[in-house]
Design an enzyme around this catalytic site. Structure first.
Site, PDB file in Angstrom:
ATOM      1  N   HIS A  94      76.010  29.936  76.356  1.00 54.25           N
ATOM      2  CA  HIS A  94      77.001  30.592  75.504  1.00 54.25           C
ATOM      3  C   HIS A  94      77.175  32.029  75.974  1.00 54.25           C
ATOM      4  O   HIS A  94      76.187  32.718  76.240  1.00 54.25           O
ATOM      5  CB  HIS A  94      76.529  30.573  74.049  1.00 54.25           C
ATOM      6  CG  HIS A  94      77.375  31.415  73.141  1.00 54.25           C
ATOM      7  ND1 HIS A  94      78.742  31.266  73.064  1.00 54.25           N
ATOM      8  CD2 HIS A  94      77.061  32.418  72.274  1.00 54.25           C
ATOM      9  CE1 HIS A  94      79.226  32.141  72.191  1.00 54.25           C
ATOM     10  NE2 HIS A  94      78.223  32.860  71.709  1.00 54.25           N
ATOM     11  N   HIS A  96      80.079  35.703  75.846  1.00 54.66           N
ATOM     12  CA  HIS A  96      81.283  36.332  75.311  1.00 54.66           C
ATOM     13  C   HIS A  96      82.105  36.868  76.475  1.00 54.66           C
ATOM     14  O   HIS A  96      82.584  38.000  76.442  1.00 54.66           O
ATOM     15  CB  HIS A  96      80.933  37.468  74.353  1.00 54.66           C
ATOM     16  CG  HIS A  96      80.333  37.001  73.064  1.00 54.66           C
ATOM     17  ND1 HIS A  96      80.053  37.851  72.025  1.00 54.66           N
ATOM     18  CD2 HIS A  96      79.972  35.765  72.633  1.00 54.66           C
ATOM     19  CE1 HIS A  96      79.529  37.158  71.014  1.00 54.66           C
ATOM     20  NE2 HIS A  96      79.457  35.890  71.364  1.00 54.66           N
ATOM     21  N   ASP A 119      88.541  20.596  89.315  1.00 54.35           N
ATOM     22  CA  ASP A 119      87.287  20.253  89.997  1.00 54.35           C
ATOM     23  C   ASP A 119      86.125  20.147  89.008  1.00 54.35           C
ATOM     24  O   ASP A 119      85.118  19.495  89.298  1.00 54.35           O
ATOM     25  CB  ASP A 119      86.936  21.324  91.045  1.00 54.35           C
ATOM     26  CG  ASP A 119      87.787  21.204  92.301  1.00 54.35           C
ATOM     27  OD1 ASP A 119      88.325  20.111  92.553  1.00 54.35           O
ATOM     28  OD2 ASP A 119      87.918  22.210  93.022  1.00 54.35           O
ATOM     29  N   HIS A 170      85.911  33.584  68.854  1.00 51.06           N
ATOM     30  CA  HIS A 170      84.533  33.910  69.219  1.00 51.06           C
ATOM     31  C   HIS A 170      84.331  33.865  70.731  1.00 51.06           C
ATOM     32  O   HIS A 170      84.344  34.911  71.379  1.00 51.06           O
ATOM     33  CB  HIS A 170      83.624  32.939  68.438  1.00 51.06           C
ATOM     34  CG  HIS A 170      82.155  33.137  68.645  1.00 51.06           C
ATOM     35  ND1 HIS A 170      81.211  32.514  67.870  1.00 51.06           N
ATOM     36  CD2 HIS A 170      81.458  33.864  69.552  1.00 51.06           C
ATOM     37  CE1 HIS A 170      80.002  32.874  68.279  1.00 51.06           C
ATOM     38  NE2 HIS A 170      80.135  33.687  69.298  1.00 51.06           N
ATOM     39  N   TYR A 228      83.301  14.568  97.661  1.00 55.88           N
ATOM     40  CA  TYR A 228      83.164  15.984  97.997  1.00 55.88           C
ATOM     41  C   TYR A 228      81.703  16.318  98.301  1.00 55.88           C
ATOM     42  O   TYR A 228      80.809  15.808  97.630  1.00 55.88           O
ATOM     43  CB  TYR A 228      83.665  16.821  96.807  1.00 55.88           C
ATOM     44  CG  TYR A 228      83.552  18.309  97.007  1.00 55.88           C
ATOM     45  CD1 TYR A 228      84.589  19.043  97.563  1.00 55.88           C
ATOM     46  CD2 TYR A 228      82.391  18.976  96.630  1.00 55.88           C
ATOM     47  CE1 TYR A 228      84.495  20.408  97.743  1.00 55.88           C
ATOM     48  CE2 TYR A 228      82.279  20.352  96.810  1.00 55.88           C
ATOM     49  CZ  TYR A 228      83.330  21.059  97.363  1.00 55.88           C
ATOM     50  OH  TYR A 228      83.219  22.405  97.532  1.00 55.88           O
TER      51      TYR A 228
HETATM   52 ZN   LIG Z   1      78.454  34.422  70.345  1.00 57.34          ZN
END
Ligand SMILES: [Zn+2]
Length: 246
Positions: A94, A96, A119, A170, A228
């Site tokens: 995660h 930002h 891809d 977010h 690939y």
């Molecule tokens: Zn966050």
């Protein structure tokens, strides 16, 4: 406990600032050991320069701390939901990262406009529905995970073919078979968000990839007929059939 996984998750977390995906401590990576049903996640609010492999916190799929002296990432309940509902993922990242956050704030999907996107992501990277006021008040991070799963179900998306999402207002969550792959996918997501933004400034024309080109690029790298790279038996056959000289 899970020392190898802690090392892997630590390294994957350290890649976030190296790849320019996080500012300050705004990001986290986790990785799961499916056999024991335990996952390892970055502690909350610790500077990357101070982070050590032994700081990683071990959590079970009920969200309980199994080992660790530090508080786990505040996003841990989101990771719990994703590991429970997306049964074949091995890592979650995660961030930002700013181009992705721009699309999330605009509540816009990141459309598949170029082959870099195709891809790695088979569909547009979806933006989730906004959480309700009561979801935010009752268990914000858990419902963030619930909204991701709901978005994939409602839109009939395959979480393995499209390994990332934007949480509206977010930022992105990405996943993959390993923590490193989740970070890789987070970098691809950020790159295509920036590229799409510029494409949208250059023209108002619909620049979404034609489906046949999207299919071509996605299936060059994924699935049984992928050719690939160097480690795929199909690549040699493909090269032969195409009469390549090198
Ligand atoms: Zn966050």
């Amino acid at each position: 406990m899970l020392e190898k996984l802690k090392e892997k998750v630590y390294k994957a977390n350290m890649q976030l600032p190296q790849l320019g995906l996080v500012t300050f401590t705004w990001g986290n990576v986790s990785g799961i050991d499916r056999e024991s049903g335990l996952f390892v996640i970055k502690p909350s609010g610790v500077d990357y320069q101070q982070l050590k492999p032994q700081d990683m916190v071990v959590i079970n799929l009920q969200g309980r701390i199994i080992e660790g002296d530090l508080n786990p990432s505040s996003d841990t309940p989101t990771h719990v939901i994703l590991y429970r509902k997306f049964g074949e993922i091995g890592g979650i990242a995660h961030t930002h990262s700013p181009w992705a956050v721009s699309f999330a704030a605009a509540k816009m999907d990141i459309p598949a406009m170029n082959t870099t996107h195709a891809d790695t992501f088979y569909d547009a990277i979806p933006v989730s529905d906004s959480l309700s006021q009561s979801e935010i008040a009752s268990d914000y991070e858990k419902y963030t995970g619930v909204s991701i799963v709901r978005t994939f179900e409602e839109r009939n998306l395959d979480y393995k073919a499209t390994p990332g999402v934007l949480i509206s207002h977010h930022g992105p969550f990405c996943w993959g078979e390993t923590p490193e792959k989740a970070v890789y996918n987070a970098k691809v997501l950020e790159t295509v968000a920036e590229e799409d933004y510029h494409t949208m400034q250059l023209t108002r024309a619909n620049c979404e990839l034609p489906h046949y080109l999207l299919n071509k690029h996605y299936y060059r790298k994924h699935g049984k007929a992928a050719y690939y790279g160097q480690n795929n038996p199909v690549s040699k056959l493909h090269a032969k059939n195409n009469n390549f000289n090198s």
